[in-house]
Design an enzyme around this catalytic site. Structure first.
Site, PDB file in Angstrom:
ATOM      1  CE1 TYR A 272      -3.395  -2.841   0.685  1.00 51.64           C
ATOM      2  CE2 TYR A 272      -2.104  -3.318   2.643  1.00 51.64           C
ATOM      3  CZ  TYR A 272      -3.082  -3.674   1.744  1.00 51.64           C
ATOM      4  OH  TYR A 272      -3.761  -4.849   1.905  1.00 51.64           O
ATOM      5  CE1 TYR A 400      -8.097  -5.746   2.747  1.00 49.81           C
ATOM      6  CE2 TYR A 400      -7.644  -7.733   4.016  1.00 49.81           C
ATOM      7  CZ  TYR A 400      -7.315  -6.866   3.001  1.00 49.81           C
ATOM      8  OH  TYR A 400      -6.217  -7.106   2.222  1.00 49.81           O
ATOM      9  CG  ASP A 501     -12.018 -13.794   5.757  1.00 50.74           C
ATOM     10  OD1 ASP A 501     -11.110 -14.408   6.355  1.00 50.74           O
ATOM     11  OD2 ASP A 501     -11.802 -12.852   4.983  1.00 50.74           O
ATOM     12  CE  LYS A 530      -4.524 -11.546   8.076  1.00 55.10           C
ATOM     13  NZ  LYS A 530      -3.447 -10.704   7.572  1.00 55.10           N
TER      14      LYS A 530
HETATM   15  N1  PMP Z   1      -9.343 -11.920   5.040  1.00 53.41           N
HETATM   16  C1  PMP Z   1      -9.073 -11.278   6.176  1.00 53.41           C
HETATM   17  C2  PMP Z   1     -10.109 -11.200   7.262  1.00 53.41           C
HETATM   18  C3  PMP Z   1      -7.827 -10.703   6.361  1.00 53.41           C
HETATM   19  O1  PMP Z   1      -7.555 -10.044   7.494  1.00 53.41           O
HETATM   20  C4  PMP Z   1      -6.862 -10.836   5.327  1.00 53.41           C
HETATM   21  C5  PMP Z   1      -5.469 -10.248   5.463  1.00 53.41           C
HETATM   22  N2  PMP Z   1      -5.362  -9.066   6.124  1.00 53.41           N
HETATM   23  C6  PMP Z   1      -7.198 -11.513   4.153  1.00 53.41           C
HETATM   24  C7  PMP Z   1      -8.450 -12.044   4.050  1.00 53.41           C
HETATM   25  C8  PMP Z   1      -6.226 -11.645   3.011  1.00 53.41           C
HETATM   26  O2  PMP Z   1      -5.187 -12.495   3.342  1.00 53.41           O
HETATM   27  P1  PMP Z   1      -3.787 -12.423   2.553  1.00 53.41           P
HETATM   28  O3  PMP Z   1      -3.154 -11.113   2.935  1.00 53.41           O
HETATM   29  O4  PMP Z   1      -3.023 -13.609   3.059  1.00 53.41           O
HETATM   30  O5  PMP Z   1      -4.084 -12.494   1.097  1.00 53.41           O
END
Ligand code: PMP
Length: 681
Positions: A272, A400, A501, A530
């Site tokens: 970013y 997100y 998610d 993660k």
């Molecule tokens: N979903 C959520 C809730 C996240 O917090 C993130 C990463 N911040 C992602 C999806 C995307 O994961 P990545 O950065 O491994 O692509």
């Protein structure tokens, strides 16, 4: 060129016991296999030996402690007085710039060695009519270790010294208590000493790293062995095991630290950021536990767990062992037409611990791709059922889900990147943000708004996608589990799938293994990522129910996805080891303890004028500010003033440290948050 690294040993006063501490550090480093050198910048009170050469008394102490290590004094003066006076008596002039330059040149003589640099007296001891020792330390830029003689009056001198160091942006690694004179065993002296330790820690926010006893006989090697043992924790803070290893080796590649940062700035894109005007970056050289070591020798307390990943702390021996063992056997093999034990056994463990009803797992290489796969699963499922109109996702504002196109389409349309990619992103359906706070009595209104949206659009909706309970990168918002329970019921009622998610929330972060457990529900599709590998390698997975898998694959259907590095064996092996550690359950106690500490430690922030809200859940602590913060300035303040790694965004100053973080380190993170929030308003 190799990096210069070391520590300034700074006394709060004359006769604080700096030399014994510096000498102990020298020996501790030597015992740990680290090449170390002690430098005494200015030595007064030097006597001539039989050959007329001046001898520095402190260097004699370094040699008593560690005869094997190099040590020398740079400016030797005869009179036993303050440097400015002793120099004047000899018709000499001292300057902070010349002294710092001298130290630096000496540090370049043995590149890669660890330098213990000692000044003379306290910080404001004059070098000349205008400058003090502090000016030299500021020019030197090494992190400082504060030596506090444990006696009456120490608190005042220690806090003044901390203020002085911080005013000059000199990072402080912590303080040690010394006993330059035999210890007074009277009841009141004992009480004062115990109180000094607690009060200095509390009021400065610094950790007490060691307490040194009085050494009666400086010639006794046993005493130095004990002192070196006591100094070892200081070394650990500055350079945990692996840090010392990597710091004493050449940096990888041909670039020195300055050239490396220059190349990075000119050619490497960071998250970013602008390529033309990037935000400042720092070179990390090693990690250990809850610490990140920078090239300049500073060891930062990590408040981010590398964006939620490093839950067990960095360099966990069991994760590294799994990685190395797998690397020797088979680092990677394609997953099309082949399988392997690391993937199968990880799949078994994941499905065993996942919420009930999830029966299939699809491994991918990042969270965003896990979300893409979840979306594809939902669309293919509805397609296979002949529900061709059900081709949209319904989600809530403030979410997100990642940075790829499908994932972006379900991120918050304002704070996400919708305007940038208008016309390209799939148009999805948004209900209002679930404004019912986790910590407040349940307010049913937001779920009612959600139902209105779902009832209106259900014929178009393949699936609802949500982050369960905690909306992370969309604003660090924590909503009531009852809302989630209601959404789950509504999805069933309106014949839509529920995708959760759990990429940020999974694996214990919220105090439950998965955040959906707060609501006692199971999704049809779930994304994890993660922390899956404990922060070692990139790996994510999309889990789904037998019903979804069966639907997609009815009539010969297949799931249309297959990344090159699908189910990478290294990542699967490490993830398996990480899930083993989780299965031992110590995370529950760790996260509970962190939650209690965060609640107590962040509560005072509520009184700060710039703070709009303070939120804590599990191992997540958030200060929501009234206005957006200046990320670069605030991060610089955290690093330089507090030695902590916290990366705020938007209006949020937040932490989610590794679960293994120590109490004192967590307290330091929270103190930094408080002071950062106080500045940022
Ligand atoms: N979903 C959520 C809730 C996240 O917090 C993130 C990463 N911040 C992602 C999806 C995307 O994961 P990545 O950065 O491994 O692509």
């Amino acid at each position: 060129m190799r990096a210069l690294w070391g520590l300034s040993v700074v006394g709060i006063d004359t006769d604080a016991g700096k030399t014994v501490v510096a000498a102990s550090l020298l020996r501790a480093a030597h015992c740990a296999g680290i090449q170390a050198v002690a430098l005494k910048a200015v030595q007064t009170g030097c006597a001539e030996d039989t050959k007329g050469r001046l001898c520095a008394p402190d260097v004699a102490v370094y040699r008593q402690s560690c005869p094997e290590a190099e040590s020398r004094a740079l400016v030797l003066l005869k009179d036993a007085s303050s440097p400015h006076l002793a120099a004047r008596l000899e018709g000499r002039n001292l300057s902070a710039a010349a002294l710092a330059e001298d130290v630096r040149e000496n540090m370049e003589r043995v590149p890669g060695a660890f330098y213990v640099v000692e000044g003379a007296g306290g910080l404001l001891v004059p070098l000349n009519a205008e400058e003090t020792m502090l000016d030299m330390f500021a020019r030197l830029g090494l992190p400082a270790l504060l030596v506090v003689p444990n006696r009456l009056g120490a608190v005042n001198h220690a806090l003044l010294s901390v203020q002085a160091l911080r005013a000059r942006d000199i990072p402080i690694v912590g303080f040690v208590l010394s006993s330059p004179v035999p210890v007074d065993g009277s009841e009141s002296a004992v009480r004062i000493r115990a109180d000094n330790r607690a009060v200095i820690s509390e009021m400065s926010g610094l950790a007490c790293l060691a307490e040194f006893p009085f050494i009666a006989d400086l010639n006794c090697s046993k005493s130095w062995e004990r002192a070196a043992d006591l100094a070892a924790p200081v070394l650990k803070v500055l350079a945990p095991d692996s840090v010392s290893l990597s710091l004493s080796q050449d940096p990888p590649g041909p670039l020195g630290p300055d050239a490396l940062l220059r190349f990075d700035r000119e050619h490497i894109w960071h998250p970013y950021t602008s390529a033309l005007n990037p935000l400042q970056v720092r070179e990390a050289v090693a990690t250990q536990g809850a610490r990140i070591a920078l090239r300049n020798g500073v060891s930062l307390i990590d408040g981010m767990a590398s964006w939620w990943c490093a839950i067990h702390g960095y360099n966990h021996p069991r994760l590294l062992e799994a990685l190395h063992a797998q690397a020797k056997r088979m680092p990677h093999v394609m997953f099309g037409g082949l399988t392997h034990a690391p993937a199968v056994s990880l799949g078994q463990r994941l499905l065993h611990m996942a919420p009930s009803g999830l029966e299939r797992v699809f491994f991918v290489d990042s969270g965003s791709v896990a979300v893409e796969v979840a979306i594809k699963m939902a669309l293919q499922y509805q397609h296979a059922r002949g529900k061709l109109n059900k081709s949209k996702l319904l989600t809530v504002r403030g979410g997100y889900h990642g940075d790829t196109l499908g994932a972006m389409s379900v991120c918050d349309p304002i704070t996400g990147m919708h305007t940038l990619f208008a016309g390209v992103l799939a148009e999805q359906i948004f209900a209002p943000r679930p404004d019912c706070a986790f910590a407040a009595p349940y307010d049913p209104a937001p779920a009612e708004h959600f139902e209105v949206a779902l009832a209106r659009e259900a014929h178009k909706v393949a699936a609802v996608i949500l982050e369960p309970v905690v909306q992370g990168a969309g604003g660090m918002w924590m909503y009531h589990p009852e809302y989630l329970r209601r959404v789950s019921a509504l999805c069933r009622e309106y014949d839509c799938l529920l995708i959760l998610d759990e990429i940020a929330t999974g694996f214990g972060r919220t105090g439950k293994l998965f955040a959906c457990e707060w609501a006692g529900i199971s999704p049809d599709i779930m994304c994890v990522g993660k922390a899956l590998t404990g922060g070692v390698l990139t790996l994510a997975a999309t889990l789904c129910s037998g019903e979804v898998a069966g639907g997609i694959c009815s009539d010969g259907g297949v799931l249309m996805h297959g990344p090159t590095f699908m189910a990478n064996p290294l990542a699967c092996a490490v993830a398996g080891a990480s899930l083993d550690i989780l299965a031992e359950d110590s995370w529950r106690k760790q996260v509970k303890g962190m939650e209690a500490a965060l609640m107590e430690g962040l509560a005072p922030c509520r009184a700060l004028p710039g703070v709009a809200d303070v939120r804590v859940l599990g191992a997540i602590g958030v200060l929501e500010m009234r206005r957006p913060v200046d990320v670069e300035t605030l991060q610089d303040f955290f690093v330089r003033k507090h030695g902590v790694w916290i990366r705020p965004f938007g209006r949020n100053i937040y932490i989610m440290p590794p679960y293994v973080i120590g109490k004192e380190d967590l307290a330091r993170l929270m103190r930094a948050m408080y002071e950062g929030a106080a500045r940022a308003h």
